[in-house]
Design a protein around this motif. Structure first.
Motif, PDB file in Angstrom:
ATOM      1  N   ASN A  76       0.807  -1.226   0.000  1.00 25.51           N
ATOM      2  CA  ASN A  76       0.000   0.000   0.000  1.00 25.51           C
ATOM      3  C   ASN A  76       0.836   1.270   0.000  1.00 25.51           C
TER       4      ASN A  76
ATOM      5  N   ARG B 211      -2.505  -1.210   7.123  1.00 21.43           N
ATOM      6  CA  ARG B 211      -3.511  -1.512   6.098  1.00 21.43           C
ATOM      7  C   ARG B 211      -4.795  -0.725   6.358  1.00 21.43           C
TER       8      ARG B 211
ATOM      9  N   ARG C 140      -6.647   2.275   4.011  1.00 15.56           N
ATOM     10  CA  ARG C 140      -8.053   2.317   3.610  1.00 15.56           C
ATOM     11  C   ARG C 140      -8.672   3.669   3.963  1.00 15.56           C
TER      12      ARG C 140
ATOM     13  N   ARG D 257      -7.467   6.463   1.664  1.00 12.31           N
ATOM     14  CA  ARG D 257      -8.075   6.353   0.330  1.00 12.31           C
ATOM     15  C   ARG D 257      -9.583   6.574   0.343  1.00 12.31           C
TER      16      ARG D 257
ATOM     17  N   ALA E  52     -11.764   4.565   1.614  1.00 10.51           N
ATOM     18  CA  ALA E  52     -12.458   3.285   1.491  1.00 10.51           C
ATOM     19  C   ALA E  52     -13.145   2.936   2.813  1.00 10.51           C
TER      20      ALA E  52
ATOM     21  N   PHE F  23     -13.832   1.038   6.168  1.00 14.78           N
ATOM     22  CA  PHE F  23     -12.969   0.305   7.090  1.00 14.78           C
ATOM     23  C   PHE F  23     -13.673   0.154   8.427  1.00 14.78           C
TER      24      PHE F  23
ATOM     25  N   GLU G   7      -9.805  -1.267  13.117  1.00 13.19           N
ATOM     26  CA  GLU G   7      -8.611  -1.558  12.313  1.00 13.19           C
ATOM     27  C   GLU G   7      -7.375  -0.793  12.767  1.00 13.19           C
TER      28      GLU G   7
END
Length: 378
Positions: free
Chosen positions: A31, A332, A336, A339, A341, A343, A347
């Motif tokens: 990533n 990771r 996310r 970006r 995204a 999640f 996390e």
């Protein structure tokens, strides 16, 4: 695969344990790409280290301020997007604050700052910046810790009664008994480490693990420290009684002078229906206890685990995963978030966790200094 996130590194050069942990984690899911850094206060050392790990040297800067100013001159499509702060504690706040003020995302080692007041200032800066901020409480990245969290959230234990978290190490033991040696370690220097050594370094991990896995907040605490020597102003051992509710109580035990111990982080949660036990030195085993059923053992990679646990599992069942994998899961999750995204909130630890950690550290010091009295957390 989206274009790699441009990562900057502050600290973590040479033989730094935390440095290699972060670099491996950043590369784990492809990533990130390290594009700029200040690995050391010595520019030549930074350049030499960049060559050693095969990083281009054109954006290895002589100091942090130069990194900021030069990166801001670059087009947004080329400049560093997120910086990983891996320096000694006293540098976390000024670096993280300036990064936020200039629009960078931040991944910060713990403790996030050296004082609770700094943590609150950083929280305000973060709210204004609107960027992603992660604190690397690494152990939250273990699949079985995540499974523990999800089991508690699902009601598998029922109402929580008791929590017992310990973090025992012995590494300061060979140092603390020598007057000259204990003056040379930055962890025992309050100007560099902050007001606490043991609780600020490892006790705060146990604190974070309790709040992460139970979903409850510690409301008040009573702490007793051990300093071992009159000239040592930093705690090297401590026991903390905690209250999370009228009938939800527990204990945090932390020590850097537990002779022979290596990295003994462990947490036990007991509820009306059962208990859960996890130990960092045996991270692939989560034990579920019951008064009415046989002992159950959860292991990573099996379909019976939660989505959050399985998302953090990289290998088939039976293949051990460890600290690098745990940190990789945090990186990771941050990727996310950067970006945009979707999640899971579990996390990666956030600014809130960082602020809570400093509130905890200062409360333990205040409790001990006041004669071991109960102190309320905000």
């Amino acid at each position: 695969m989206p274009k790699k996130i441009r990562l900057g590194i502050l600290g973590g050069g040479g033989d730094s344990l935390i440095g290699i942990l972060h670099r491996v984690a950043a590369h784990m899911f492809d990533n990130y790409e390290i594009v700029g850094a200040v690995f050391s206060p010595d520019h030549q050392e930074s350049l030499d280290f960049a060559k050693e790990i095969d990083i281009p040297t054109n954006r290895i800067y002589p100091d942090f301020d130069t990194l900021i100013s030069e990166e801001l001159k670059l087009p947004e499509s080329e400049r560093i997007q997120v910086c990983s702060v891996q320096t000694p504690n006293f540098l976390h706040f000024p670096m993280a604050k300036k990064l936020l003020d200039n629009g960078f995302h931040v991944i910060c080692e713990k403790p996030m700052t050296t004082t609770y007041e700094e943590a609150k200032i950083l929280r305000d800066a973060h709210q204004k910046a609107g960027t992603v901020f992660a604190v690397t409480h690494t152990y939250t990245g273990y699949p079985m810790v995540r499974q523990m969290r999800e089991l508690v959230r699902s009601g598998a234990l029922g109402k929580i009664h008791k929590v017992d978290a310990r973090y025992y190490q012995g590494w300061i033991n060979p140092i603390i008994h020598d007057a000259e040696k204990r003056k040379s370690v930055w962890r025992l220097d309050p100007t560099k480490a902050g007001i606490s050594s043991c609780m600020g370094d490892i006790g705060v991990h146990a604190f974070n693990m309790i709040e992460y896995t139970t979903g409850l907040q510690i409301k008040s605490l009573l702490c007793d420290f051990n300093y071992l020597y009159q000239d040592n102003v930093m705690d090297v051992d401590g026991t903390v009684l905690i209250r999370m509710g009228d009938h939800v109580k527990g204990v945090i035990r932390a020590s850097q002078v537990a002779t022979g111990e290596e990295n003994g982080l462990a947490i036990r949660i007991y509820g009306e229906k059962g208990g859960l036990v996890w130990e960092q030195e045996r991270p692939n085993f989560l034990y579920k206890l019951s008064d009415t059923e046989p002992l159950q053992v959860y292991k990573p990679g099996h379909a019976y685990n939660s989505d959050l646990s399985l998302d953090g599992t990289k290998l088939p069942a039976g293949h051990p995963e460890g600290i690098f994998d745990a940190m990789g899961n945090i990186y990771r999750g941050v990727a996310r978030a950067i970006r945009g995204a979707e999640f899971d909130p579990g996390e990666f630890p956030t600014m809130t966790d960082g602020v809570r950690g400093l509130n905890f550290i200062e409360a333990t010091v205040a409790s001990h200094k006041s004669g071991n009295t109960w102190v309320t957390l905000d």
